[in-house]
Motif scaffolding. Structure first.
Motif, short mmCIF file in Angstrom:
data_model
loop_
_atom_site.label_atom_id
_atom_site.label_comp_id
_atom_site.label_asym_id
_atom_site.label_seq_id
_atom_site.Cartn_x
_atom_site.Cartn_y
_atom_site.Cartn_z
N GLU A 101 0.90 -0.95 0.06
CA GLU A 101 0.05 -0.05 0.03
C GLU A 101 0.86 1.36 -0.03
OE1 GLU A 101 -3.54 0.60 2.51
OE2 GLU A 101 -3.84 -1.59 2.26
N THR A 102 0.51 2.19 -0.42
CA THR A 102 1.18 3.47 -0.60
C THR A 102 0.44 4.34 0.14
OG1 THR A 102 0.25 4.32 -2.57
CG2 THR A 102 2.30 3.15 -2.75
N LEU A 103 1.17 5.49 0.83
CA LEU A 103 0.38 6.50 1.59
C LEU A 103 1.15 7.75 1.39
CD1 LEU A 103 -1.33 7.02 4.06
CD2 LEU A 103 0.58 6.55 5.64
N ASN A 104 0.28 8.97 1.11
CA ASN A 104 0.87 10.33 0.61
C ASN A 104 1.48 10.95 2.12
OD1 ASN A 104 1.85 12.74 0.03
ND2 ASN A 104 0.42 12.87 -1.59
N LEU A 105 2.62 11.28 2.24
CA LEU A 105 2.94 11.85 3.50
C LEU A 105 2.89 13.04 3.70
CD1 LEU A 105 6.24 9.83 4.33
CD2 LEU A 105 3.87 9.28 4.99
N GLY A 106 2.88 13.85 2.51
CA GLY A 106 2.78 15.41 2.63
C GLY A 106 4.31 16.02 2.99
N GLY A 107 4.23 16.99 2.56
CA GLY A 107 5.91 17.60 2.57
C GLY A 107 6.49 17.76 3.93
N ALA A 108 5.78 18.12 5.00
CA ALA A 108 6.48 18.38 6.24
C ALA A 108 6.45 16.84 7.08
CB ALA A 108 5.79 19.25 6.99
N ALA A 109 5.42 16.32 6.64
CA ALA A 109 5.48 15.07 7.57
C ALA A 109 6.34 13.86 7.07
CB ALA A 109 3.89 14.45 7.61
N THR A 110 7.10 14.07 6.09
CA THR A 110 8.17 13.31 5.75
C THR A 110 9.19 13.02 6.67
OG1 THR A 110 7.34 13.57 3.15
CG2 THR A 110 9.44 12.24 3.76
N ALA A 111 9.85 13.83 7.03
CA ALA A 111 10.82 13.79 8.04
C ALA A 111 10.29 13.18 9.28
CB ALA A 111 11.42 15.28 8.20
N ALA A 112 9.08 13.28 9.66
CA ALA A 112 8.68 12.92 11.11
C ALA A 112 8.55 11.26 10.60
CB ALA A 112 7.54 13.52 11.51
N VAL A 113 8.24 10.78 9.59
CA VAL A 113 8.01 9.23 9.50
C VAL A 113 9.43 8.58 9.34
CG1 VAL A 113 7.21 7.27 7.78
CG2 VAL A 113 5.90 9.62 8.33
N ILE A 114 10.38 9.60 8.66
CA ILE A 114 11.81 8.88 8.75
C ILE A 114 12.41 9.02 9.96
CG2 ILE A 114 13.98 9.19 7.31
CD1 ILE A 114 12.30 10.25 5.06
N GLY A 115 12.40 10.00 10.50
CA GLY A 115 13.01 9.97 11.83
C GLY A 115 14.48 10.28 11.55
N ARG A 116 15.43 10.67 12.66
CA ARG A 116 16.86 11.00 12.60
C ARG A 116 17.61 9.88 12.13
NH1 ARG A 116 18.99 14.54 17.00
NH2 ARG A 116 18.45 16.13 15.41
N GLY A 117 18.36 9.93 11.21
CA GLY A 117 19.14 8.60 10.60
C GLY A 117 18.08 7.49 10.32
N GLY A 118 16.93 7.65 9.85
CA GLY A 118 15.90 6.51 9.79
C GLY A 118 15.38 5.82 10.88
N SER A 119 15.46 6.40 11.97
CA SER A 119 14.96 5.73 13.18
C SER A 119 13.61 5.41 13.31
CB SER A 119 15.97 6.55 14.48
OG SER A 119 15.00 7.54 14.48
N LYS A 120 13.02 6.01 12.84
CA LYS A 120 11.72 6.07 13.18
C LYS A 120 11.00 4.99 11.96
CE LYS A 120 7.71 7.05 15.24
NZ LYS A 120 7.60 6.85 16.62
N ILE A 121 11.69 4.93 10.82
CA ILE A 121 11.03 3.90 9.96
C ILE A 121 11.56 2.41 10.47
CG2 ILE A 121 11.85 2.89 7.78
CD1 ILE A 121 11.67 5.15 6.33
N LYS A 122 12.91 2.34 11.10
CA LYS A 122 13.37 1.35 11.64
C LYS A 122 12.53 0.83 12.52
CE LYS A 122 18.15 2.29 10.56
NZ LYS A 122 19.47 2.90 11.07
N GLU A 123 12.00 1.58 13.48
CA GLU A 123 11.27 1.36 14.85
C GLU A 123 9.80 0.78 14.06
OE1 GLU A 123 8.57 4.08 17.82
OE2 GLU A 123 10.57 4.59 17.47
N LEU A 124 9.10 1.43 12.94
CA LEU A 124 7.96 0.85 12.41
C LEU A 124 8.02 -0.24 11.79
CD1 LEU A 124 6.84 4.37 11.16
CD2 LEU A 124 5.45 3.34 12.86
N GLU A 125 9.26 -0.42 11.13
CA GLU A 125 9.42 -1.86 10.44
C GLU A 125 9.61 -3.00 11.54
OE1 GLU A 125 11.75 -0.87 6.21
OE2 GLU A 125 12.88 -0.98 8.25
N THR A 126 10.12 -2.65 12.61
CA THR A 126 10.38 -3.73 13.61
C THR A 126 9.03 -3.83 14.52
OG1 THR A 126 12.48 -2.95 13.93
CG2 THR A 126 11.57 -4.43 15.59
#
Length: 195
Positions: A101-126
């Motif tokens: 599935e795809t989800l449009n993050l919008g401009g400002a929200a992208t960084a919040a989903v990625i997190g510092r150094g990809g930390s939030k993405i890793k947390e969500l994936e785990t």
């Protein structure tokens, strides 16, 4: 002596047949060809038998290009080239039982989903046992259906307040530019001008 000549001819023929191709890719897309920890490029090489070499970028300019050399048997080169094109298009091969599935993050929200150094993405994936791929403002979520739904809900919980604040700021700016702001045009009554 005759065997050496025959061997040289066979090697020359093999080298000619397996010389491969070179394609240009944008510097910004090099990561898509490599994948996380080199998994994508290794997977393509293992599946096709072709050898893939991506030259190191000499420029950090996103519009710059680098050469990607693909060497091997003609069929392997063709198949590897197709898989590289899919990687560049951010296509994901689904395993049995998986959905994407795809989800449009919008401009400002992208960084919040990625997190510092990809930390939030890793947390969500785990936490949700999914694979996330953010490209620009679009997040692709891959995994089992229940996990994808849970991850999508978690991501929406992250981005909704940011998008709401962004929209409120946009509306306030438009109102101020139109002269509809509650703060504009307010005059202090004469008896309240001083101490």
């Amino acid at each position: 002596r005759e065997q050496v000549v025959d061997a040289r001819a066979a090697v020359a023929s093999l080298l000619q047949r397996c010389k491969g191709v070179s394609i240009e890719i944008n510097v910004a897309d090099v990561g898509a060809v490599y994948g996380k920890g080199g998994t994508t490029i290794r997977n393509i090489q293992d599946r096709t038998g072709a050898f893939i070499e991506v030259q190191q970028p000499s420029s950090t300019d996103a519009d710059a290009t680098v050469k990607c050399n693909i060497v091997g048997e003609p069929d392997a080169v063709t198949q590897a080239r197709q898989l590289i094109a899919k990687a560049l298009a951010r296509e994901v091969e689904l395993k049995p039982g998986e959905i994407a599935e795809t989800l449009n993050l919008g401009g400002a929200a992208t960084a919040a989903v990625i997190g510092r150094g990809g930390s939030k993405i890793k947390e969500l994936e785990t936490a949700h046992k999914v694979s996330l791929n953010v490209n620009g403002d679009v997040c692709r979520i891959v995994g089992k259906e229940a996990n994808v739904k849970a991850a999508k809900a978690a991501i929406q919980k992250i981005i909704e307040p940011i998008l709401a604040a962004e929209e409120a700021q946009k509306q306030a700016t438009l109102a101020a530019e139109a002269g509809d702001s509650a703060w504009q045009g307010y005059e202090i009554p004469p008896d309240e001008e001083g101490w």
